[in-house]
Design a protein around this motif. Structure first.
Motif, PDB file in Angstrom:
ATOM      1  N   GLY A 253     -30.413  25.735 -22.427  1.00 24.71           N
ATOM      2  CA  GLY A 253     -30.804  26.649 -21.348  1.00 24.71           C
ATOM      3  C   GLY A 253     -29.649  27.035 -20.437  1.00 24.71           C
ATOM      4  O   GLY A 253     -29.753  27.972 -19.656  1.00 24.71           O
ATOM      5  N   PHE A 254     -28.541  26.299 -20.554  1.00 24.45           N
ATOM      6  CA  PHE A 254     -27.412  26.589 -19.663  1.00 24.45           C
ATOM      7  C   PHE A 254     -26.112  26.872 -20.417  1.00 24.45           C
ATOM      8  O   PHE A 254     -25.114  27.234 -19.809  1.00 24.45           O
ATOM      9  CB  PHE A 254     -27.180  25.424 -18.700  1.00 24.45           C
ATOM     10  CG  PHE A 254     -28.304  25.200 -17.733  1.00 24.45           C
ATOM     11  CD1 PHE A 254     -28.460  26.024 -16.624  1.00 24.45           C
ATOM     12  CD2 PHE A 254     -29.233  24.188 -17.950  1.00 24.45           C
ATOM     13  CE1 PHE A 254     -29.502  25.829 -15.730  1.00 24.45           C
ATOM     14  CE2 PHE A 254     -30.275  23.982 -17.063  1.00 24.45           C
ATOM     15  CZ  PHE A 254     -30.420  24.803 -15.950  1.00 24.45           C
ATOM     16  N   GLY A 255     -26.093  26.650 -21.744  1.00 25.87           N
ATOM     17  CA  GLY A 255     -24.859  26.841 -22.502  1.00 25.87           C
ATOM     18  C   GLY A 255     -23.886  25.711 -22.222  1.00 25.87           C
ATOM     19  O   GLY A 255     -24.295  24.583 -21.933  1.00 25.87           O
ATOM     20  N   THR A 256     -22.590  26.029 -22.306  1.00 30.24           N
ATOM     21  CA  THR A 256     -21.596  24.986 -22.054  1.00 30.24           C
ATOM     22  C   THR A 256     -21.496  24.742 -20.544  1.00 30.24           C
ATOM     23  O   THR A 256     -21.381  25.679 -19.765  1.00 30.24           O
ATOM     24  CB  THR A 256     -20.227  25.402 -22.618  1.00 30.24           C
ATOM     25  OG1 THR A 256     -20.389  25.716 -23.995  1.00 30.24           O
ATOM     26  CG2 THR A 256     -19.214  24.279 -22.473  1.00 30.24           C
ATOM     27  N   THR A 257     -21.554  23.472 -20.169  1.00 32.64           N
ATOM     28  CA  THR A 257     -21.496  23.116 -18.744  1.00 32.64           C
ATOM     29  C   THR A 257     -20.378  22.099 -18.516  1.00 32.64           C
ATOM     30  O   THR A 257     -19.889  21.482 -19.466  1.00 32.64           O
ATOM     31  CB  THR A 257     -22.819  22.473 -18.275  1.00 32.64           C
ATOM     32  OG1 THR A 257     -22.988  21.228 -18.979  1.00 32.64           O
ATOM     33  CG2 THR A 257     -24.019  23.373 -18.542  1.00 32.64           C
ATOM     34  N   LEU A 258     -20.000  21.929 -17.276  1.00 34.71           N
ATOM     35  CA  LEU A 258     -18.984  20.942 -16.904  1.00 34.71           C
ATOM     36  C   LEU A 258     -19.605  19.861 -16.042  1.00 34.71           C
ATOM     37  O   LEU A 258     -20.268  20.162 -15.060  1.00 34.71           O
ATOM     38  CB  LEU A 258     -17.879  21.597 -16.067  1.00 34.71           C
ATOM     39  CG  LEU A 258     -17.174  22.819 -16.618  1.00 34.71           C
ATOM     40  CD1 LEU A 258     -16.168  23.312 -15.593  1.00 34.71           C
ATOM     41  CD2 LEU A 258     -16.488  22.470 -17.939  1.00 34.71           C
ATOM     42  N   GLY A 277      -8.174  25.194 -19.122  1.00 35.57           N
ATOM     43  CA  GLY A 277      -8.696  25.463 -20.459  1.00 35.57           C
ATOM     44  C   GLY A 277      -7.676  25.165 -21.535  1.00 35.57           C
ATOM     45  O   GLY A 277      -6.532  24.835 -21.238  1.00 35.57           O
ATOM     46  N   LYS A 278      -8.122  25.236 -22.800  1.00 36.55           N
ATOM     47  CA  LYS A 278      -7.248  24.911 -23.932  1.00 36.55           C
ATOM     48  C   LYS A 278      -5.993  25.776 -23.954  1.00 36.55           C
ATOM     49  O   LYS A 278      -4.908  25.296 -24.259  1.00 36.55           O
ATOM     50  CB  LYS A 278      -8.016  25.094 -25.249  1.00 36.55           C
ATOM     51  CG  LYS A 278      -8.879  23.878 -25.562  1.00 36.55           C
ATOM     52  CD  LYS A 278      -9.710  24.060 -26.815  1.00 36.55           C
ATOM     53  CE  LYS A 278     -10.811  23.016 -26.844  1.00 36.55           C
ATOM     54  NZ  LYS A 278     -12.087  23.513 -27.363  1.00 36.55           N
ATOM     55  N   ASN A 279      -6.173  27.058 -23.679  1.00 36.20           N
ATOM     56  CA  ASN A 279      -5.023  27.951 -23.746  1.00 36.20           C
ATOM     57  C   ASN A 279      -4.523  28.389 -22.388  1.00 36.20           C
ATOM     58  O   ASN A 279      -3.334  28.461 -22.142  1.00 36.20           O
ATOM     59  CB  ASN A 279      -5.378  29.184 -24.580  1.00 36.20           C
ATOM     60  CG  ASN A 279      -5.893  28.782 -25.955  1.00 36.20           C
ATOM     61  OD1 ASN A 279      -5.236  28.007 -26.652  1.00 36.20           O
ATOM     62  ND2 ASN A 279      -7.065  29.266 -26.319  1.00 36.20           N
ATOM     63  N   GLU A 280      -5.453  28.650 -21.517  1.00 37.12           N
ATOM     64  CA  GLU A 280      -5.078  29.100 -20.170  1.00 37.12           C
ATOM     65  C   GLU A 280      -6.229  28.785 -19.225  1.00 37.12           C
ATOM     66  O   GLU A 280      -7.342  28.510 -19.675  1.00 37.12           O
ATOM     67  CB  GLU A 280      -4.814  30.612 -20.189  1.00 37.12           C
ATOM     68  CG  GLU A 280      -6.054  31.362 -20.646  1.00 37.12           C
ATOM     69  CD  GLU A 280      -5.759  32.778 -21.140  1.00 37.12           C
ATOM     70  OE1 GLU A 280      -4.631  33.244 -20.989  1.00 37.12           O
ATOM     71  OE2 GLU A 280      -6.697  33.391 -21.671  1.00 37.12           O
ATOM     72  N   PRO A 281      -5.955  28.819 -17.923  1.00 34.47           N
ATOM     73  CA  PRO A 281      -7.053  28.550 -16.981  1.00 34.47           C
ATOM     74  C   PRO A 281      -8.171  29.577 -17.146  1.00 34.47           C
ATOM     75  O   PRO A 281      -7.918  30.756 -17.416  1.00 34.47           O
ATOM     76  CB  PRO A 281      -6.386  28.679 -15.616  1.00 34.47           C
ATOM     77  CG  PRO A 281      -4.947  28.375 -15.871  1.00 34.47           C
ATOM     78  CD  PRO A 281      -4.652  28.943 -17.231  1.00 34.47           C
ATOM     79  N   ILE A 282      -9.398  29.107 -17.011  1.00 34.04           N
ATOM     80  CA  ILE A 282     -10.578  29.963 -17.125  1.00 34.04           C
ATOM     81  C   ILE A 282     -10.991  30.360 -15.712  1.00 34.04           C
ATOM     82  O   ILE A 282     -11.116  29.500 -14.836  1.00 34.04           O
ATOM     83  CB  ILE A 282     -11.735  29.181 -17.782  1.00 34.04           C
ATOM     84  CG1 ILE A 282     -11.329  28.704 -19.186  1.00 34.04           C
ATOM     85  CG2 ILE A 282     -13.016  29.996 -17.816  1.00 34.04           C
ATOM     86  CD1 ILE A 282     -12.162  27.531 -19.699  1.00 34.04           C
ATOM     87  N   ALA A 326     -12.975  24.879 -21.890  1.00 37.72           N
ATOM     88  CA  ALA A 326     -12.622  23.950 -20.801  1.00 37.72           C
ATOM     89  C   ALA A 326     -12.316  22.575 -21.383  1.00 37.72           C
ATOM     90  O   ALA A 326     -12.835  22.211 -22.439  1.00 37.72           O
ATOM     91  CB  ALA A 326     -13.767  23.864 -19.797  1.00 37.72           C
ATOM     92  N   ILE A 327     -11.459  21.808 -20.725  1.00 39.29           N
ATOM     93  CA  ILE A 327     -11.107  20.483 -21.252  1.00 39.29           C
ATOM     94  C   ILE A 327     -11.398  19.363 -20.251  1.00 39.29           C
ATOM     95  O   ILE A 327     -11.208  19.515 -19.060  1.00 39.29           O
ATOM     96  CB  ILE A 327      -9.628  20.407 -21.720  1.00 39.29           C
ATOM     97  CG1 ILE A 327      -8.680  21.004 -20.693  1.00 39.29           C
ATOM     98  CG2 ILE A 327      -9.460  21.094 -23.052  1.00 39.29           C
ATOM     99  CD1 ILE A 327      -7.228  21.006 -21.156  1.00 39.29           C
ATOM    100  N   ALA A 328     -11.860  18.234 -20.820  1.00 40.70           N
ATOM    101  CA  ALA A 328     -12.117  17.052 -19.993  1.00 40.70           C
ATOM    102  C   ALA A 328     -10.805  16.604 -19.371  1.00 40.70           C
ATOM    103  O   ALA A 328      -9.751  16.655 -20.006  1.00 40.70           O
ATOM    104  CB  ALA A 328     -12.722  15.943 -20.838  1.00 40.70           C
ATOM    105  N   GLY A 329     -10.877  16.184 -18.140  1.00 34.09           N
ATOM    106  CA  GLY A 329      -9.682  15.743 -17.424  1.00 34.09           C
ATOM    107  C   GLY A 329      -8.996  16.863 -16.657  1.00 34.09           C
ATOM    108  O   GLY A 329      -8.118  16.620 -15.838  1.00 34.09           O
ATOM    109  N   ALA A 330      -9.409  18.118 -16.926  1.00 35.84           N
ATOM    110  CA  ALA A 330      -8.749  19.262 -16.289  1.00 35.84           C
ATOM    111  C   ALA A 330      -9.230  19.459 -14.851  1.00 35.84           C
ATOM    112  O   ALA A 330     -10.329  19.030 -14.489  1.00 35.84           O
ATOM    113  CB  ALA A 330      -9.021  20.529 -17.089  1.00 35.84           C
ATOM    114  N   PRO A 331      -8.392  20.095 -14.044  1.00 34.98           N
ATOM    115  CA  PRO A 331      -8.814  20.396 -12.673  1.00 34.98           C
ATOM    116  C   PRO A 331      -9.805  21.559 -12.598  1.00 34.98           C
ATOM    117  O   PRO A 331      -9.784  22.441 -13.451  1.00 34.98           O
ATOM    118  CB  PRO A 331      -7.510  20.786 -11.967  1.00 34.98           C
ATOM    119  CG  PRO A 331      -6.512  21.064 -13.030  1.00 34.98           C
ATOM    120  CD  PRO A 331      -7.003  20.483 -14.318  1.00 34.98           C
TER     121      PRO A 331
END
Ligand code: GDP
Length: 362
Positions: A253-258, A277-282, A326-331
């Motif tokens: 219902g929410f897709g990818t979440t953080l 993010g993996k390549n650049e900030p989102i 998005a990546i775990a540990g990222a700001p």
């Protein structure tokens, strides 16, 4: 244009210190957190303890109730403690906040029967490297032969209730732990003998099963935070939020979440946020802020309730478009009152630092 968290004085206040629980597998991290949650629910006023996403908030009044005569609540102005639900020490090492550790303080759990094990040493290394203040919870004291358990009692009271033989056996085990800490470069002693917690590690004998020593553990954590960390806890509680991603999760219902631990400011629905993010900030916009439903309402279909805003320190689930990379540990930073490009640059700089760090340390 603020130059510091309290530059305009507005909304400045003290946030809750963030506590991480580390240790070797099976030494009792989960049980200890469960015990703290459980006792707080029983002792405290209903709803006094709040379950966050990825964290548990234990307010000062609950701590003071659990700690009884160990604590005088008027000595404290920090609001309580926020325990991060054990992410495991591998992810702990990448949980950074502005170059430092995300956790302000840590509990290293050591099984009194098992002593130091590989993951205990790894955790110690991480704590040393990130210069995180910590205490040692010497867990499972109830397994001492001949132990006479005193549910939820303070350590010294339970030790008083033991036979000389049980007390001696426990002491021997505790001194082994103190010895091992010393071999690893940490001066340590029983917590009640420690005068200066900056130079010495306090060892708190506990049982996550019977709750013995848990009042002491909470008291020591609260005291340490109040004494040595108060200045770091002064933040602008209405300023733009800053946090660290614990997990990136698909949610129906929410897709990818953080799942995020917020350590500064406030995040609101519709805020623009910047996430590593993996390549650049989102760059995206908050669609929903989610918290677990209170236990009483668990029977409803929906696991989460939506809130309009969340203030540090807190754990929260953020739903927003475009979070797949998005990546775990990222700001995570809220881009309020500042040009987005500036925030993107800040997130990029922080990410570079994390990468250098993980590269250096394998
Ligand atoms: P974790 O892997 O560090 O999270 O460890 P757990 O909390 O899962 O605990 C591992 C095992 O030790 C479980 O079977 C717990 O019931 C048990 N355990 C944890 N704390 C205590 C304690 O204080 N006393 C006793 N007797 N058992 C404990």
């Amino acid at each position: 244009t603020t130059t510091g968290p309290n530059a305009d004085g507005e909304g400045s206040g003290l946030r809750t210190p963030i506590v991480a629980v580390l240790g070797h597998v099976d030494h009792g991290k989960t049980s200890l957190l469960d015990k703290i949650r459980g006792s707080a629910v029983i002792e405290g006023e209903a709803g006094a303890i709040t379950q966050h996403i990825g964290a548990t908030a234990v307010p000062l009044d609950v701590i003071s109730e659990l700690a009884g005569s160990l604590i005088d609540p008027s000595d404290f102005d920090l609001p309580g403690l926020l325990f991060i639900d054990t992410p495991g020490h591998h992810s702990f090492s990448t949980l950074r906040a502005r170059g430092g550790a995300l956790a302000d303080i840590a509990v290293l759990v050591v099984d009194v029967n098992d002593g130091f094990q590989p993951q205990t040493l790894e955790a110690l290394d991480i704590l040393k490297r990130t210069q995180t203040p910590f205490v040692v919870a010497a867990n499972k004291i109830d397994t001492t032969p001949g132990w006479n358990p005193q549910e939820d009692a303070p350590t010294l009271r339970t030790i008083d209730a033991q036979s000389d033989r049980a007390e001696n056996t426990l002491n021997q085990r505790l001194y082994e732990i103190i010895g091992e800490l010393s071999e690893n470069g940490f001066s340590a002693d029983m917590y009640w003998r420690v005068q200066d917690f900056r130079g010495n590690i306090g060892v708190v004998p506990v049982s996550a099963l019977t709750g013995e020593g848990v009042p002491d553990l909470l008291t020591v954590l609260m005291g340490l935070s109040q004494r040595y960390m108060k200045e770091d806890m002064e933040v602008n509680l209405s300023g733009p939020g800053a946090g660290t991603v614990l997990e990136v999760k698909e949610e129906r219902g929410f897709g990818t979440t953080l799942d995020v631990v917020l350590y500064d400011g406030v995040v609101r629905t519709d805020d623009t946020i910047v996430v590593g993010g993996k390549n650049e900030p989102i760059v995206t916009e908050v669609r929903a802020l989610l918290q677990p439903r209170p236990l009483a309402e668990i029977r409803t279909e929906k696991r989460f309730e939506q809130v309009e805003e969340v203030t540090a320190a807190a754990g929260v689930k953020i739903a927003a478009p475009d979070l797949d990379d998005a990546i775990a540990g990222a700001p995570v930073r809220v881009a309020r009152g500042r040009p987005v490009e500036e925030v993107v640059a800040a997130v990029e700089a922080e990410l570079a630092e994390i990468e250098v760090d993980t590269a250096e340390n394998g």
